[in-house]
Design a protein around this motif. Sequence first.
Motif, short mmCIF file in Angstrom:
data_model
loop_
_atom_site.label_atom_id
_atom_site.label_comp_id
_atom_site.label_asym_id
_atom_site.label_seq_id
_atom_site.Cartn_x
_atom_site.Cartn_y
_atom_site.Cartn_z
N GLY A 109 0.94 -1.20 0.09
CA GLY A 109 0.11 0.23 -0.06
C GLY A 109 0.59 1.34 0.04
N SER A 151 -1.82 -9.86 -8.11
CA SER A 151 -2.96 -9.31 -8.77
C SER A 151 -3.92 -9.06 -8.02
N SER A 152 -5.28 -9.06 -8.03
CA SER A 152 -6.41 -9.09 -7.11
C SER A 152 -7.05 -9.52 -6.80
N SER A 163 -4.29 -8.29 -1.64
CA SER A 163 -4.71 -7.19 -2.48
C SER A 163 -5.01 -5.98 -1.79
N GLU A 164 -5.66 -6.03 -0.70
CA GLU A 164 -6.78 -4.94 -0.18
C GLU A 164 -6.59 -3.64 -0.65
N SER A 165 -5.57 -3.35 -0.30
CA SER A 165 -4.76 -1.88 -0.57
C SER A 165 -3.13 -1.77 -1.48
N ALA A 166 -3.44 -2.80 -2.38
CA ALA A 166 -2.49 -2.94 -3.26
C ALA A 166 -2.93 -2.28 -4.53
N ASN A 167 -3.88 -1.48 -4.64
CA ASN A 167 -4.48 -0.90 -5.05
C ASN A 167 -4.15 0.83 -5.50
N THR A 168 -3.48 1.01 -4.32
CA THR A 168 -3.42 2.54 -4.02
C THR A 168 -1.88 3.06 -4.89
N THR A 179 -0.99 0.22 -7.07
CA THR A 179 -1.20 0.28 -9.37
C THR A 179 -2.35 1.31 -9.92
N GLY A 180 -2.84 1.48 -8.90
CA GLY A 180 -3.92 2.60 -9.09
C GLY A 180 -3.71 4.66 -8.89
N ASN A 216 -0.58 4.85 -9.98
CA ASN A 216 -0.62 4.55 -11.17
C ASN A 216 0.47 3.53 -12.06
#
Length: 690
Positions: free
Chosen positions: A258, A434-435, A440-445, A447-448, A452
């Motif tokens: 994260g 991957s999701s 993986s709950e906070s990993a989108n911060t 990759t997104g 990004n």
Amino acid sequence: MSHIIPFDAVKPKESDSSGVTTVAGAEHGIGGPNRPLPPGAMPATLPLSFQPNKETPPSTPSQRLLEPEYTQYAGYTDQKPVPLSHQTQVIYDPAWIPFPLRRRFWVPFVTILIGAALALEVALHFSNKNQGWPTKGNIEDQSNFLHYVYTLPPVAVAALLVSLWTWTDIEIKKMQPYVDLVHGDSPPHRSLLLDYTRTNNFVVWVRAASNKHYLVTLASLMVLISLAFQPLAAALLVVKDVYWTEPDMTVTNVNVLGFNDDLQTTDLTSYLTASGYAGASILYGIGPPPFVNTPYTIAQFDLPAVRSSVSNGTIFTNTSAIKSQAQCQSVFVQMVNHTDGTGWTNSVNSSSCSISWEVDKNSTTLFGTDTPTCNPPVESFLSPVIFWIFTYETTPPQASATFCFPSFTLWDVGVTVDIATGNLTDVTELKPFSSSSNFSESANTLTGPPLNGQAFNGIKFNLKNPDRFALARENATQLQMPAAIYQAALAQDGALLAAFDDGRFASLADTVYELYLSLIARAVYFIPTPQNGDEITIQIKTFKKRVALSPTAVHLLTVGLLILAVFGTIIHLLHRQERWQLRLKHQPGTIASAVSIGAQTGVGEVLAGRQAEKDISDSLRNKKFRIDPKTMKIIMEGEEGYEVAASPGLALPSRRRSIFASLQNRGADRSHSGGRDIPKSPRSPLETSA
């Protein structure tokens, strides 16, 4: 008392009308008027229930009975016959046999030997299968009490087995003179002068073999083999450092993937520390910190919980990781000398990014770092980085520039972590993160938005209202990184000028900067786990001291035990047959026993008054001896009874006969019984005269 009746007095006198015949002389007694009664005889009138045949031809048995010269007497006993079950049987006195030669001793002894051999091989199988058994402390240390707890019991058991067979061997040696005597025709050096117990076991078997006492030879060789039992038993147990797999363990993740934005907007301490660590690792050879193995940084988990159960070893687990890459490459530097001679202007243009910088002549070597201007524009803290070095050591001066394009990727990895240090010793990429991956709950911060997938360069920062201390940390970080690259170049062979010549600054920058990116990733790309925590399962392998069986010692000891068991059985069975007719009435070996066996014999007379060993040997020379199995007296050749005493082929069962045949022969010898003499039937005068 017996009552004797003369048959010649029983003669027919006359017959009355009733047909009853009276006996002549009845009125004068049975003996008749002119014949006195035998002692104990009583006068009586006997009615005869038979009619005599007066016309019996001569020479018939009836006629002889009536003739005076063939008078016979019948004997009667005044005691009842003794039943056969009460008649006295001939019972031999039980023979004395040394306890180690009795079946109730040697059969269990041989069984124990075979059982011990099998038990050792079975124990070795489980020792190899289980990699030994756990132990506390170092039992190889002789100052440790456990050293004696583990090593003494096997040695004690081996010593017991050796002592039991030694006891058997001694009794066989003591019995051998008597065995040779009972075989008959024994010379003195094999019987009366023989004593194997006073000869060392290492040479006694040679002497026994020369005397053809092969059982003594074999028994002595078994003693020599058994001497190896104790050292082998002492070598049975060994302590090995075993790479042991502990049961799986569940621990808590300290952090997960994260974006931690606070560190690069307010406080730059983590960046300054990371740059200093990167420089020190180059200068002093310091390895990566825990949970970092360039270019990987993994999620930290609870090591103290692991160390509470296992202090040393390796952790194997699957987790998530950041792979940071510097991607540095050398670029051409355009150098322009100032017209006033005060310095140089250097410029670089590469990959749609460009930058220029100036240097003066205040120092021989200058270095620095900055971020270029790119098209399209990017945030300074996300842009590529340039590291440059300029030197006046050569004429003309030289400049070197390296462009680095930092990036990161997320991975599911299999890792090994050293428990004692926490160092990440190995990383294996399993698959891209991957999701569907764990945590993986906070990993989108990452990759997104907001990153990004772009990496912080760690040189420029998105500071918000920085104070002078934050700005000082930023400047120190920007100075520390090129300084580390410069130090790395100096540490190489050929020093600084060689680095300019072969263009090694790019590889040096890649090494230093990639370590720096891996270090800051631990602070920037991981956040603390939620309050409830996320757990992972780990496998621990550690080196443990375990007690195991030595294969060499086990196999050698097993072979020794089986050899002793097999040949011990053969020795006992053959010795039992050898001493078949030897029936000692007491335990030999004492002075009283020697007197009992040899006193009042020719041997005693020959040895009387002789004390010197030579005199005794000379007096017995060229003589042969036997022992009477009934009296257990020693008989010398020429004495009365020597020829009828036990001798080979007569009193003893043949050595070539089977043991079962010997048993049958022995049963036949013991089957004789007798009691009081039963009177024989009277014989006729013709038989008597014949």
